[in-house]
Design a protein around this motif. Structure first.
Motif, PDB file in Angstrom:
ATOM      1  N   VAL A 276       0.852  -1.196   0.000  1.00 18.40           N
ATOM      2  CA  VAL A 276       0.000   0.000   0.000  1.00 18.40           C
ATOM      3  C   VAL A 276       0.882   1.237   0.000  1.00 18.40           C
ATOM      4  N   ARG A 277       0.565   2.163  -0.893  1.00 15.45           N
ATOM      5  CA  ARG A 277       1.285   3.439  -0.893  1.00 15.45           C
ATOM      6  C   ARG A 277       0.604   4.398   0.081  1.00 15.45           C
ATOM      7  N   ILE A 278       1.408   5.123   0.835  1.00 16.36           N
ATOM      8  CA  ILE A 278       0.879   6.119   1.772  1.00 16.36           C
ATOM      9  C   ILE A 278       1.132   7.518   1.232  1.00 16.36           C
ATOM     10  N   ILE A 279       0.045   8.290   1.129  1.00 12.78           N
ATOM     11  CA  ILE A 279       0.157   9.728   0.878  1.00 12.78           C
ATOM     12  C   ILE A 279      -0.438  10.411   2.106  1.00 12.78           C
ATOM     13  N   ALA A 280       0.303  11.320   2.691  1.00 15.58           N
ATOM     14  CA  ALA A 280      -0.167  12.008   3.896  1.00 15.58           C
ATOM     15  C   ALA A 280      -0.226  13.511   3.647  1.00 15.58           C
ATOM     16  N   THR A 281      -1.135  14.183   4.352  1.00 19.31           N
ATOM     17  CA  THR A 281      -1.236  15.643   4.216  1.00 19.31           C
ATOM     18  C   THR A 281      -1.122  16.315   5.580  1.00 19.31           C
ATOM     19  N   LEU A 282      -0.604  17.528   5.547  1.00 17.97           N
ATOM     20  CA  LEU A 282      -0.506  18.392   6.727  1.00 17.97           C
ATOM     21  C   LEU A 282      -0.983  19.785   6.344  1.00 17.97           C
ATOM     22  N   ASN A 283      -1.710  20.453   7.246  1.00 16.27           N
ATOM     23  CA  ASN A 283      -2.089  21.842   6.981  1.00 16.27           C
ATOM     24  C   ASN A 283      -1.354  22.815   7.906  1.00 16.27           C
ATOM     25  N   GLU A 284      -0.358  22.294   8.636  1.00 15.75           N
ATOM     26  CA  GLU A 284       0.534  23.123   9.441  1.00 15.75           C
ATOM     27  C   GLU A 284       1.967  22.767   9.068  1.00 15.75           C
ATOM     28  N   GLU A 285       2.870  23.697   9.272  1.00 16.04           N
ATOM     29  CA  GLU A 285       4.259  23.457   8.898  1.00 16.04           C
ATOM     30  C   GLU A 285       4.829  22.278   9.685  1.00 16.04           C
ATOM     31  N   PRO A 286       5.393  21.278   8.985  1.00 18.98           N
ATOM     32  CA  PRO A 286       5.905  20.075   9.652  1.00 18.98           C
ATOM     33  C   PRO A 286       6.922  20.386  10.746  1.00 18.98           C
ATOM     34  N   GLU A 287       7.801  21.337  10.499  1.00 18.85           N
ATOM     35  CA  GLU A 287       8.839  21.662  11.463  1.00 18.85           C
ATOM     36  C   GLU A 287       8.243  22.149  12.795  1.00 18.85           C
ATOM     37  N   LYS A 288       7.177  22.952  12.713  1.00 20.78           N
ATOM     38  CA  LYS A 288       6.512  23.439  13.929  1.00 20.78           C
ATOM     39  C   LYS A 288       5.801  22.291  14.657  1.00 20.78           C
ATOM     40  N   LEU A 289       5.213  21.377  13.880  1.00 20.49           N
ATOM     41  CA  LEU A 289       4.517  20.236  14.476  1.00 20.49           C
ATOM     42  C   LEU A 289       5.506  19.324  15.196  1.00 20.49           C
ATOM     43  N   ILE A 290       6.678  19.158  14.623  1.00 23.58           N
ATOM     44  CA  ILE A 290       7.717  18.335  15.256  1.00 23.58           C
ATOM     45  C   ILE A 290       8.181  18.984  16.555  1.00 23.58           C
ATOM     46  N   ASP A 291       8.408  20.304  16.504  1.00 29.61           N
ATOM     47  CA  ASP A 291       8.863  21.031  17.700  1.00 29.61           C
ATOM     48  C   ASP A 291       7.835  20.972  18.832  1.00 29.61           C
ATOM     49  N   SER A 292       6.554  20.968  18.468  1.00 28.54           N
ATOM     50  CA  SER A 292       5.494  20.955  19.484  1.00 28.54           C
ATOM     51  C   SER A 292       5.151  19.544  19.953  1.00 28.54           C
ATOM     52  N   GLY A 293       5.754  18.535  19.321  1.00 30.57           N
ATOM     53  CA  GLY A 293       5.520  17.151  19.733  1.00 30.57           C
ATOM     54  C   GLY A 293       4.301  16.506  19.110  1.00 30.57           C
ATOM     55  N   LYS A 294       3.664  17.199  18.174  1.00 26.52           N
ATOM     56  CA  LYS A 294       2.471  16.640  17.535  1.00 26.52           C
ATOM     57  C   LYS A 294       2.806  15.674  16.399  1.00 26.52           C
ATOM     58  N   LEU A 295       4.034  15.766  15.908  1.00 26.70           N
ATOM     59  CA  LEU A 295       4.472  14.906  14.805  1.00 26.70           C
ATOM     60  C   LEU A 295       5.833  14.315  15.149  1.00 26.70           C
ATOM     61  N   ARG A 296       5.900  12.984  15.128  1.00 23.69           N
ATOM     62  CA  ARG A 296       7.178  12.322  15.409  1.00 23.69           C
ATOM     63  C   ARG A 296       8.168  12.605  14.280  1.00 23.69           C
ATOM     64  N   LYS A 297       9.409  12.916  14.669  1.00 20.45           N
ATOM     65  CA  LYS A 297      10.416  13.260  13.674  1.00 20.45           C
ATOM     66  C   LYS A 297      10.723  12.066  12.763  1.00 20.45           C
ATOM     67  N   ASP A 298      10.843  10.848  13.342  1.00 19.96           N
ATOM     68  CA  ASP A 298      11.161   9.675  12.524  1.00 19.96           C
ATOM     69  C   ASP A 298      10.025   9.338  11.567  1.00 19.96           C
ATOM     70  N   PHE A 299       8.789   9.538  12.031  1.00 18.84           N
ATOM     71  CA  PHE A 299       7.612   9.296  11.184  1.00 18.84           C
ATOM     72  C   PHE A 299       7.589  10.292  10.028  1.00 18.84           C
ATOM     73  N   TYR A 300       7.897  11.567  10.334  1.00 19.65           N
ATOM     74  CA  TYR A 300       7.930  12.605   9.301  1.00 19.65           C
ATOM     75  C   TYR A 300       8.951  12.271   8.213  1.00 19.65           C
ATOM     76  N   TYR A 301      10.158  11.866   8.610  1.00 20.94           N
ATOM     77  CA  TYR A 301      11.195  11.567   7.618  1.00 20.94           C
ATOM     78  C   TYR A 301      10.800  10.388   6.737  1.00 20.94           C
ATOM     79  N   ARG A 302      10.098   9.410   7.316  1.00 20.01           N
ATOM     80  CA  ARG A 302       9.686   8.242   6.524  1.00 20.01           C
ATOM     81  C   ARG A 302       8.542   8.586   5.583  1.00 20.01           C
ATOM     82  N   LEU A 303       7.689   9.514   6.017  1.00 20.76           N
ATOM     83  CA  LEU A 303       6.563   9.935   5.163  1.00 20.76           C
ATOM     84  C   LEU A 303       7.020  10.818   4.015  1.00 20.76           C
ATOM     85  N   SER A 304       7.986  11.685   4.292  1.00 19.59           N
ATOM     86  CA  SER A 304       8.341  12.748   3.339  1.00 19.59           C
ATOM     87  C   SER A 304       9.475  12.342   2.398  1.00 19.59           C
TER      88      SER A 304
END
Length: 453
Positions: A276-304
């Motif tokens: 299965v291919r994963i396409i993910a969307t964000l409506n906030e800047e990923p870097e800010k979400l990572i800093d705030s703890g809402k987005l895991r950094k390792d998950f972000y790198y694997r998605l992007s």
């Protein structure tokens, strides 16, 4: 006595179900919301144990488990049946009440997920049968604009459609993230396989986990043998919209899926290989979400692996007129009208407006005006309800000049902000309240106060 009355009133008027049992498991409190969730009256349950009025709950009830094990259960998904045989899906948090090292009661807070689960299952069934139903979908030709930044992102997306790598699409609300996602899917080798979009913000993580991974009988109260969306979408694409809304534990679990290429249904010891291919969307800047703890950094790198950045409409103003004309033609067909032009002065004001809701807001504005015009061939200013577009002052926080009272000035400013955000969200009360960070009830009060329709 007064405080007890206030507390009772509060508990009876919240949306979550509240169920309290004593140390013997007998119900001592059952609020109105719980009555609605389980289809029972409090008179039918007070003084009784859970399994006396709910089917097959003697061993599965988290209330009974909390009493027995002195353990808290948080966000537990439960499927069960009431006495009428109606299936109920809820997410429960249950805590034992302990005094002097003895359990004296247990409190359960329940969120009704029955309708959400049913609607999402129906939606996913429709998406899976997309090919049979010959439902229209977006393709790259539907992305309108000559802006160079946009064109670069479209070219990147075209190349992405030729691979199976994960894609992360970042863009503000209303920029067209799903248009890009569908274009990537239907422009590639997976176009004849399922495309299943999931709104992560609308589904609690406990329910979303069961939907994605599937369940085996006995994995939780009322669980059935059911394939998850990863299995159903095998060979195709899953779109995870607003993926940052997922709890970190679920992001971690999805990271393993992306790395290993297999899933393990909830409650199962067996693994299931998936493609299965994963396409993910964000409506906030990923870097800010990572800093705030809402987005895991390792998950972000694997998605992007491939990242698409869609520019907001205010940064591609050369495209506004072209998009507006596209929606004019679109609503001519839908509403059976023959409007040929948008007034030049309207277009000029469009170009000076910030479009916080981006293309979605522009579409809503054109649709509203097209519904107002009955005669003529030109869509002019008089047909537009959102006057903020034609008043540049509403786009700026003007300085108070002392010609009116500070109270009236603040009221006017609040009214303008509400009108702008309401228009941006297509006059959707829930989304507008969420963006303004106030309750629905408070927003409805203000709409009435300022006579905003």
């Amino acid at each position: 006595m007064k405080s007890e009355h206030i507390l009772q009133y509060l508990i009876n008027n919240i949306n979550e179900g509240i169920h309290i049992v004593d140390n013997k498991g007998k119900t001592i409190y059952y609020n109105c919301a719980m009555e609605k969730i389980e289809g029972l009256k409090k008179e039918e349950v007070l003084g009784k144990k859970v399994y006396e009025y709910l089917k097959a709950m003697e061993n599965g009830s988290t209330l009974m488990k909390a009493l027995k094990e002195k353990k808290e259960y948080k966000d537990v998904l439960q499927n069960y049946f009431n006495k009428e045989g109606r299936k109920i899906t809820s997410i429960n948090t249950t805590v034992p009440v302990i005094a002097n090292d003895k359990v004296i009661a247990a409190i359960e807070i329940a969120k009704d997920m029955t309708q959400i689960k049913s609607l999402n299952e129906k939606l996913c069934d429709l998406e899976k049968n997309n090919k049979k139903a010959k439902r229209n979908h977006y393709e790259f030709k539907d992305i309108i604009g000559d802006n160079l930044i946009l064109k670069n992102e479209v070219n990147k997306s075209l190349r992405a459609s030729l691979s199976s790598s994960s894609v992360l699409i970042y863009g503000e609300t209303g920029t067209g993230k799903e248009v890009f996602a569908q274009s990537i899917h239907y422009g590639g080798a997976r176009k004849d396989k399922p495309f299943i979009p999931i709104n992560c913000a609308a589904i609690p993580s406990a329910l979303l986990e069961a939907m994605l991974f599937g369940t085996v009988k006995g994995s939780f109260t009322g669980a059935e043998n059911k394939k998850g969306l990863f299995e159903e979408a095998n060979g195709g694409t899953i779109l995870l919209d607003e993926v940052n809304s997922m709890e970190p534990y679920l992001q971690s679990k999805l990271l393993r899926v992306l790395q290993d290429g297999y899933i393990r249904p909830i409650g199962s010891n067996k693994i299931v290989d998936i493609d299965v291919r994963i396409i993910a969307t964000l409506n906030e800047e990923p870097e800010k979400l990572i800093d705030s703890g809402k987005l895991r950094k390792d998950f972000y790198y694997r998605l992007s692996v491939i990242r698409i950045n869609i520019p907001p409409l205010r940064e591609r103003k050369e495209d506004i007129e072209k998009i507006a004309i596209y929606f004019l033609d679109y609503y001519n067909n839908i509403l059976n009208k023959n409007i040929k032009l948008i007034d030049e002065k309207v277009i000029e004001d469009f170009l000076n407006y910030e479009w916080h809701g981006n293309i979605r807001e522009l579409k809503n504005v054109i649709e509203a005006a097209m519904n107002m015009i009955d005669e003529g061939e030109i869509l002019s200013k008089e047909y537009f309800e959102n006057k903020a577009i034609f008043n540049n002052k509403s786009e700026k926080l003007c300085f108070w000049e002392g010609n009116i009272s500070i109270s009236d000035y603040l009221d006017n400013l609040e009214k303008e902000i509400i009108e702008r955000i309401l228009s941006k969200n297509g006059r959707n009360i829930t989304r507008t309240a969420k963006e303004l960070k106030i309750s629905r009830q408070n927003l409805q009060y203000k709409l009435k106060k300022y006579s905003i329709n």
